[in-house]
Design an enzyme around this catalytic site. Sequence first.
Site, PDB file in Angstrom:
ATOM      1  N   LYS A  83       0.853  -1.191   0.000  1.00  9.19           N
ATOM      2  CA  LYS A  83       0.000   0.000   0.000  1.00  9.19           C
ATOM      3  C   LYS A  83       0.893   1.246   0.000  1.00  9.19           C
ATOM      4  O   LYS A  83       1.759   1.391   0.868  1.00  9.19           O
ATOM      5  CB  LYS A  83      -0.836  -0.032   1.281  1.00  9.19           C
TER       6      LYS A  83
HETATM    7  C1  E4P Z   1      -8.351   1.015   4.102  1.00 13.60           C
HETATM    8  O1  E4P Z   1      -7.552   0.679   3.278  1.00 13.60           O
HETATM    9  C2  E4P Z   1      -8.293   2.331   4.774  1.00 13.60           C
HETATM   10  O2  E4P Z   1      -7.082   2.508   5.389  1.00 13.60           O
HETATM   11  C3  E4P Z   1      -9.446   2.448   5.733  1.00 13.60           C
HETATM   12  O3  E4P Z   1     -10.623   1.999   5.098  1.00 13.60           O
HETATM   13  C4  E4P Z   1      -9.608   3.842   6.300  1.00 13.60           C
HETATM   14  O4  E4P Z   1     -10.808   3.899   7.035  1.00 13.60           O
HETATM   15  P1  E4P Z   1     -11.125   5.091   8.055  1.00 13.60           P
HETATM   16  O5  E4P Z   1     -11.292   6.348   7.262  1.00 13.60           O
HETATM   17  O6  E4P Z   1     -12.402   4.674   8.718  1.00 13.60           O
HETATM   18  O7  E4P Z   1      -9.968   5.171   8.984  1.00 13.60           O
END
Ligand code: E4P
Length: 217
Positions: A83
């Site tokens: 990522k």
């Molecule tokens: C997933 O890849 C993201 O990091 C995650 O969905 C972020 O979610 P949040 O905005 O609820 O922290």
Amino acid sequence: MKFFVDTAEVDAIAELNELGMVDGVTTNPSLIMKSGRDILEVTKEITDMVSGPVSAEVVATQADQMIEEGRKLAKIADNIAIKVPLTWDGLKACNQLTNDGFMVNVTLCFSANQALLAAKAGATFISPFIGRLDDINLDGMQLIADIRQIYDNYGYETQILAASIRTVNHAFESACIGADVMTAPPDVIKKMALHPLTDKGLESFLKDWEKTGQKIL
Ligand code: E4P
């Protein structure tokens, strides 16, 4: 639609995985912090449980260091998706890591133009953050629709991974629009099973069944 679970809590992943609900897992530095675990150790444990893509996020901000971190994370297991953030350096890292043959998930996407750049950089997944846009009174779901249209217009194969899903409606609307994947916290996935009419119907069926005096087992 593929379901990824947005957590680094192995017990929660295991519970959903037993039901065949887990096509992959996403983590981020905040989720690793919440788990209290070592990133390499917990990510390895997750990749052993789940055969689909498991996203592990780099924390460097310069492309060359992101690439180095990404290559290290990718050594954890074959199903790691690296990522990287949607910055110019992140796009450079995405392009290099994709050329290396790794899956790359470009995260922190908040505009359709950003998603277009990620597709051009060869991203396997683009992660538009619905909830965080809604948090500032913008339309997270419209972003999913815009990216779907642009990717379909030109046949980009980058998969839309609807992220920052906070509600069951986010999940439902992402599926209607045609996001390829959604990543949601375990409790949101479990809430998708709930309906008051299901509970009410079950209650009345069980009351009537009791009146019959019968048993199945
Ligand atoms: C997933 O890849 C993201 O990091 C995650 O969905 C972020 O979610 P949040 O905005 O609820 O922290």
